[in-house]
Scaffold this motif. Sequence first.
Motif, short mmCIF file in Angstrom:
data_model
loop_
_atom_site.label_atom_id
_atom_site.label_comp_id
_atom_site.label_asym_id
_atom_site.label_seq_id
_atom_site.Cartn_x
_atom_site.Cartn_y
_atom_site.Cartn_z
N VAL A 62 17.20 32.74 -22.35
CA VAL A 62 17.97 31.96 -21.38
C VAL A 62 17.80 30.47 -21.65
N TRP A 63 18.92 29.78 -21.70
CA TRP A 63 18.96 28.34 -21.87
C TRP A 63 19.63 27.75 -20.64
N GLU A 64 18.90 26.87 -19.95
CA GLU A 64 19.47 26.18 -18.80
C GLU A 64 19.77 24.74 -19.19
N LEU A 118 12.32 30.45 -19.39
CA LEU A 118 13.61 29.79 -19.18
C LEU A 118 13.47 28.42 -19.82
N TRP A 142 24.87 33.75 -17.95
CA TRP A 142 23.59 33.99 -17.28
C TRP A 142 23.79 33.84 -15.79
N LYS A 143 23.78 32.66 -15.27
CA LYS A 143 23.99 32.41 -13.84
C LYS A 143 25.21 31.50 -13.69
N GLN A 165 25.78 25.64 -10.95
CA GLN A 165 25.34 25.21 -9.63
C GLN A 165 25.60 23.71 -9.48
N ALA A 169 23.92 22.08 -12.77
CA ALA A 169 23.18 22.93 -13.71
C ALA A 169 24.03 24.12 -14.13
N CYS A 226 14.88 24.86 -20.34
CA CYS A 226 15.83 23.96 -19.69
C CYS A 226 15.91 22.66 -20.48
N SER A 254 23.95 27.59 -17.30
CA SER A 254 23.05 28.35 -18.17
C SER A 254 23.84 29.37 -18.99
N GLN A 266 22.86 32.80 -22.13
CA GLN A 266 21.90 33.50 -22.97
C GLN A 266 22.34 33.36 -24.41
N VAL A 323 20.83 20.92 -17.43
CA VAL A 323 20.83 20.22 -16.15
C VAL A 323 21.19 18.74 -16.35
#
Length: 130
Positions: free
Chosen positions: A120-122, A73, A99-100, A103, A110, A75, A112, A114, A124
């Motif tokens: 996966v790129w997060e 992952l 992705w998610k 949050q 945060a 970030c 994210s 794909q 924050v």
Amino acid sequence: MRMIFVNLPVKDVARSKAFFTALGFNFNPEYSDDRTLCMIIEKNIFVMLLQEERFRDFINGDIADAMRAKEVLTCVSASSREEIDQMIAAALANGGAEWKPVQDHGFMYAGSFQDPDGHVWELVHMSAPA
């Protein structure tokens, strides 16, 4: 001074360049060619996007299929919540995938996505402490 080079396999360097250019990233042409892209994250932080056959030159074993399993992952910090929302929107508009969910923890925001290869790129953003 240390530098960080994250190396990721990609199926199509041209597609990856178009995708990450749309997200606002630049590339170092000195370290890029038709099989390799050196994407600049920050002054001493780079992501090497390597065509799969070039990536094989650096590994033993198989390349993980990022569409089926996650190997890392990555970030990256963002300067604001808006930057995160804008980058996710750009990723989805240019061939990326969700992705998610975003949050919001108050002090930390945060999000994210794909990339087209399934990495996966997060993103924050952390508020300054009170």
